[in-house]
Design an enzyme around this catalytic site. Structure first.
Site, PDB file in Angstrom:
ATOM      1  N   GLU A  71       2.349 -13.971  14.167  1.00 28.53           N
ATOM      2  CA  GLU A  71       2.159 -13.713  15.594  1.00 28.53           C
ATOM      3  C   GLU A  71       2.943 -12.470  16.051  1.00 28.53           C
ATOM      4  OE1 GLU A  71       2.804 -16.590  14.191  1.00 28.53           O
ATOM      5  OE2 GLU A  71       1.450 -18.129  14.980  1.00 28.53           O
ATOM      6  N   LEU A  72       4.088 -12.228  15.430  1.00 25.59           N
ATOM      7  CA  LEU A  72       4.903 -11.077  15.822  1.00 25.59           C
ATOM      8  C   LEU A  72       4.130  -9.774  15.597  1.00 25.59           C
ATOM      9  CD1 LEU A  72       7.700  -9.953  16.726  1.00 25.59           C
ATOM     10  CD2 LEU A  72       8.216  -9.672  14.311  1.00 25.59           C
ATOM     11  N   LYS A  73       3.508  -9.683  14.440  1.00 15.85           N
ATOM     12  CA  LYS A  73       2.747  -8.485  14.109  1.00 15.85           C
ATOM     13  C   LYS A  73       1.690  -8.219  15.180  1.00 15.85           C
ATOM     14  CE  LYS A  73      -0.351  -6.709  10.543  1.00 15.85           C
ATOM     15  NZ  LYS A  73       0.493  -5.564  10.141  1.00 15.85           N
ATOM     16  N   ILE A  90      -0.023  10.496  -1.962  1.00 16.69           N
ATOM     17  CA  ILE A  90       0.621   9.481  -2.801  1.00 16.69           C
ATOM     18  C   ILE A  90      -0.384   8.446  -3.311  1.00 16.69           C
ATOM     19  CG2 ILE A  90       2.534   7.801  -2.873  1.00 16.69           C
ATOM     20  CD1 ILE A  90       3.329  10.808  -2.702  1.00 16.69           C
ATOM     21  N   GLY A  91      -1.570   8.441  -2.760  1.00 11.56           N
ATOM     22  CA  GLY A  91      -2.594   7.568  -3.329  1.00 11.56           C
ATOM     23  C   GLY A  91      -3.505   6.909  -2.318  1.00 11.56           C
ATOM     24  N   GLU A 112      -7.560   4.348  -2.795  1.00 13.51           N
ATOM     25  CA  GLU A 112      -7.186   2.930  -2.921  1.00 13.51           C
ATOM     26  C   GLU A 112      -7.834   1.994  -1.892  1.00 13.51           C
ATOM     27  OE1 GLU A 112      -2.887   2.520  -3.273  1.00 13.51           O
ATOM     28  OE2 GLU A 112      -2.697   4.364  -4.432  1.00 13.51           O
ATOM     29  N   ARG A 137       5.238  -4.846   9.704  1.00 11.83           N
ATOM     30  CA  ARG A 137       4.590  -4.858   8.400  1.00 11.83           C
ATOM     31  C   ARG A 137       5.022  -6.082   7.586  1.00 11.83           C
ATOM     32  NH1 ARG A 137       1.431  -2.957   4.900  1.00 11.83           N
ATOM     33  NH2 ARG A 137       2.067  -2.599   2.741  1.00 11.83           N
ATOM     34  N   HIS A 192       6.060   6.953   7.929  1.00 12.10           N
ATOM     35  CA  HIS A 192       6.427   5.696   8.596  1.00 12.10           C
ATOM     36  C   HIS A 192       6.351   5.823  10.104  1.00 12.10           C
ATOM     37  CE1 HIS A 192       8.373   5.297   4.591  1.00 12.10           C
ATOM     38  NE2 HIS A 192       7.772   4.138   4.684  1.00 12.10           N
TER      39      HIS A 192
HETATM   40  N1  GLN Z   1       0.098   4.592  -4.314  1.00 16.32           N
HETATM   41  C1  GLN Z   1       0.631   3.784  -3.263  1.00 16.32           C
HETATM   42  C2  GLN Z   1       0.052   4.238  -1.945  1.00 16.32           C
HETATM   43  O1  GLN Z   1      -0.227   5.379  -1.807  1.00 16.32           O
HETATM   44  C3  GLN Z   1       2.125   3.881  -3.205  1.00 16.32           C
HETATM   45  C4  GLN Z   1       2.676   3.062  -2.088  1.00 16.32           C
HETATM   46  C5  GLN Z   1       4.177   2.904  -2.090  1.00 16.32           C
HETATM   47  O2  GLN Z   1       4.893   3.705  -2.598  1.00 16.32           O
HETATM   48  N2  GLN Z   1       4.648   1.874  -1.504  1.00 16.32           N
HETATM   49  O3  GLN Z   1      -0.094   3.453  -1.031  1.00 16.32           O
HETATM   50 ZN    ZN Z   2       6.062   5.169  -1.149  1.00 19.55          ZN
END
Ligand code: GLN
Ligand code: ZN
Length: 743
Positions: free
Chosen positions: A23-25, A419-420, A472, A503, A682
């Site tokens: 619920e907080l989220k 990063i992906g 992803e 999160r 973030h």
């Molecule tokens: N490959 C992952 C992404 O891009 C890496 C996530 C992470 O470092 N927590 O979401």
């Molecule tokens: Zn990361």
């Protein structure tokens, strides 16, 4: 012994605060997006606190912790309670101030966020300088205390203790060199005297001060400072001091000599304290809690051996009690919400609500004391065990980095990549949910994922990135996705725990031997590669991270479990390479997380953690580049481990710490590829090209520009395209600008 027959005090050190159904989220995210006003948010928060108290009240504990609810983070709550909010975050309205500090806004960057001890929880780092003015603001603590009291509960207010608060803080930007936040302990303690005074005045019999930082190695000066602080504080109120993340060790006599009236021992990871206490001069009036129920893991307590510990405690004090080893923050709320786990597993589990019952049953000497059953033999996989035993010793890449680098894909200087993950849109989540509920057939689901991959590839080509990713989209979570395809794991339906702010993660349960029956990622990556002539990275989650973000069996050493996971990944890496993937990234964002808090255990950790990574990655040819991604910037004691991973490129978080980490890496002789994050993902803020170029200039000055990659701090899955597109466009522009300056 007759004392052993009495019921002892039963309590827990803290309780999950996200609500049984997250619920907080929902509430905070609705507030951030403007769909829920301040009053609505307050009402939702009150409802969650009421639910927490319902659970605690139903368990029939002798006392309950209060003040452990948080809208985002309890360290930030402490920053508020001592009024140490940085000036750049102060706004007219308190909620706006709070979230400006937590997430940043259009006027200011947020506080830095970092890992909470060796857990997957993240806290907001207080910024403390010589000019920080402390002031007691007990309103939140008092409000939550009253809520519990109104229900007739014996309430015990909980605050993060002043020593840990300062040790977790970093020096404010205006602090002179040599300043340490702990220098302010004397003044801060006076503010805590006011805080605990206000709580005692309101009727609290005892105040819980959490000092988890005392579970790590501390210098003599730090311990002395802690001693003086607690001499003063224990005059002001009846205290319960908790650690919760291992033994207090040499802090134990310090606290006792300071005169603290109550101590909570972590008997899961800090059993040494029990022995130590037996040889210390402990007043028999000291209130000592045996933290026998694991607050960090989800296995049932072996009540028989916990009862034996309790017996030992009875010999030390007239006032023994029983509790969890730390707050239950790190475990999901209720096992009864799980209907699809194998029965043999369910029988061995306890989530927060079940742990309350364990604590209470331990406190009653006449309750049945069951020993925990050992694992069934079907949970052992002979093939995996013999393959591991047969693995050659040389789990390294044989060809050194220099020669590998020359053989790997040629790229422009300062190559840009991500990063992906790309944003996990509502449509993607809906498709996944529909498939899970059986409302979408596999073929349609696959088509949906493919079209997403195609869009993500097109998007990256348009942006002009150099090394592409498939985005992803098929991954619900970077660990769970693999757990669902490996044997040995079970996935929960609602086992959510807080990772940071809104999160939440749902750690899988690694309960038996692990193997990989079939390729897990090859199809998606190969499809992405078929759509572009640019190199595409394949993405995997590393063995240490898979362990760190799962609830792991505790019946064998972690190192053995890590080897099994690594072997499964080695199979996947081999298949990716066979399919022609030129770059394979194995993410280890949790490498530092599992680092033992005390130096004594670190060498062994470094050995097994990096061996697991090399088992996973060392099977490839020199032409195949191995990348890794680490999710933080303060390397401290893992800096040498980063070298031992032997990856060709390592991407790291760096934007919030302004590239300072590059110098650290350089000092540690790290001489391979490095991708310092130039965009803090973030925060919802879109960084300008100029800002990122400035970061890059720092980077190419700190290390050889030929080794520098350009990427965000982390994956983009939690961001929206409205932020991602302009940010990546700015990032590519920044890379071009600085490339031009390299000459
Ligand atoms: N490959 C992952 C992404 O891009 C890496 C996530 C992470 O470092 N927590 O979401
Ligand atoms: Zn990361």
């Amino acid at each position: 012994m007759s004392t052993a027959k009495k019921t002892v005090h039963a309590t827990v050190l803290g309780y999950p605060r996200i609500g049984a159904n997250r619920e907080l989220k929902r509430a905070v995210e609705a507030h951030w997006s403007g769909r829920l006003d301040r009053a609505g948010l307050d009402a939702a928060a009150a409802e969650i606190r009421s639910q927490m108290l319902d659970d605690l009240a139903a368990a029939d504990l002798h006392s309950v912790p209060t003040g452990t609810f948080s809208l985002y983070d309890h360290v930030l709550d402490t920053t508020v309670a001592v009024d140490a909010i940085a000036d750049r975050h102060r706004r007219d309205d308190e909620t706006a101030t709070y979230f400006a500090a937590a997430r940043g806004d259009d006027r200011a960057v947020p506080l830095e966020m970092t890992k909470w001890f060796d857990t997957n929880y993240h806290y907001l780092v207080p910024e403390i300088g010589p000019r920080t003015r402390f002031r007691a603001r007990p309103e939140k603590a008092l409000g939550e205390f009253d809520e519990a009291r109104e229900r007739g509960l014996e309430a015990r207010p909980v605050l993060l203790g002043p020593v840990s608060f300062l040790l977790l803080a970093k020096p404010a930007a205006d602090a002179p060199a040599g300043f340490a936040p702990l220098d302010r302990l004397g003044e801060l303690v006076e503010v805590y005297v006011e805080l605990v005074g206000a709580l005692t005045e309101a009727g609290a019999e005892r105040v819980q001060l959490d000092e988890p930082a005392l579970c790590a190695d501390r210098s003599r000066e730090e311990l002395d400072a802690a001693g003086s602080a607690y001499e003063r504080l224990s005059e002001a109120a009846e205290l319960l001091v908790t650690g919760g993340y291992g033994p207090f060790g040499e802090a134990l006599p310090v606290l006792l000599e300071a005169g603290v009236q109550g101590l909570a021992l972590d008997l899961v990871r800090g059993r040494a304290d029990l022995e130590a206490l037996e040889s210390l001069d402990v007043s028999r009036e000291t209130f000592i809690l045996a933290g026998a129920v694991d607050g960090r893991n989800i296995w049932r307590t072996d009540l028989l051996s916990a009862a034996a510990d309790l017996e030992r405690l009875h010999r030390l004090t007239h006032r023994p009690g029983v509790s969890t080893s730390c707050s239950l923050l790190h475990v999901p709320v209720d096992l009864d919400a799980e209907h699809d786990l194998p029965k043999s597993l369910t029988e061995r589990l306890a989530f927060a609500r079940q742990k309350l019952r364990e604590v209470v049953s331990l406190s009653r000497p006449d309750a049945p004391r069951l020993q925990r059953p050992t694992a069934p033999t079907e949970w052992r996989d002979r093939t995996v065990r013999s393959r591991l035993a047969a693995l050659p010793d040389g789990t390294d890449r044989r060809v050194p980095y220099g020669r590998r680098a020359a053989a790997q894909p040629e790229l422009p200087p300062l190559p840009t990549t991500t990063i992906g993950s790309f944003p996990q849109t509502t449509e993607l989540r809906k498709a996944r949910a529909a498939r899970r509920r059986g409302l979408m057939i596999e073929a349609d689901y696959n088509a949906r994922m493919r079209s997403e991959i195609a869009e993500v590839i097109a998007e990256q080509e348009k942006l002009g990135l150099d090394v592409l990713v498939h985005g992803e989209p098929e991954r619900n979570d970077m660990v769970q996705y693999f757990a669902e395809q490996l044997t040995g794991f079970a996935v929960t339906a609602a086992g959510w725990v807080q990772s940071y702010g809104s999160r939440c993660v749902r750690p899988p349960i690694l309960y038996s031997d692990v193997a990989r029956p079939e390729p897990m990622t090859v199809e998606w990556i190969s499809y992405a590669r078929s759509l572009t002539s640019k190199p595409v990275k394949g993405m995997l989650t590393g063995p240490v991270t898979i362990l760190a973000w799962s609830f792991v069996r505790d019946d064998q050493p972690l190192a053995d479990t890590a080897d099994q996971v690594a072997l499964a990944l080695r199979d996947e890496v081999a298949d990716l390479e066979r399919a022609g993937t030129p770059i394979i990234q194995v993410d280890e964002p949790a490498l530092r997380e599992l680092l033992p808090l005390r130096a004594a255990g670190r060498e062994r950790y470094r050995e097994w953690a990096t061996r697991a990574f090399r088992i996973a990655t060392s099977g490839v040819r020199p032409e195949t580049a191995i990348h890794t991604h680490l999710c933080y910037s303060e390397f401290g004691d893992v800096i040498d481990a980063i070298g031992d991973l032997d990856a060709d490129v390592t991407s790291i978080e760096a934007s919030r710490s302004k590239m300072e980490v590059l110098a650290d890496l350089d000092r540690a002789d790290y001489r391979r590829g490095i991708g310092p994050g130039v965009w803090d993902i973030h925060s919802p803020r879109v960084p300008s090209a100029e800002e990122m170029a400035a970061s890059l200039r720092l980077a190419v000055r700190a290390v050889d520009p030929r080794r520098v990659w350009v990427n965000p701090d982390c994956g983009l899955k939690t961001r929206r395209y409205e932020e991602v597109r302009p940010s990546l466009a700015n990032m590519v522009e920044a890379a071009r600008t600085v490339r031009g300056e390299l000459g």
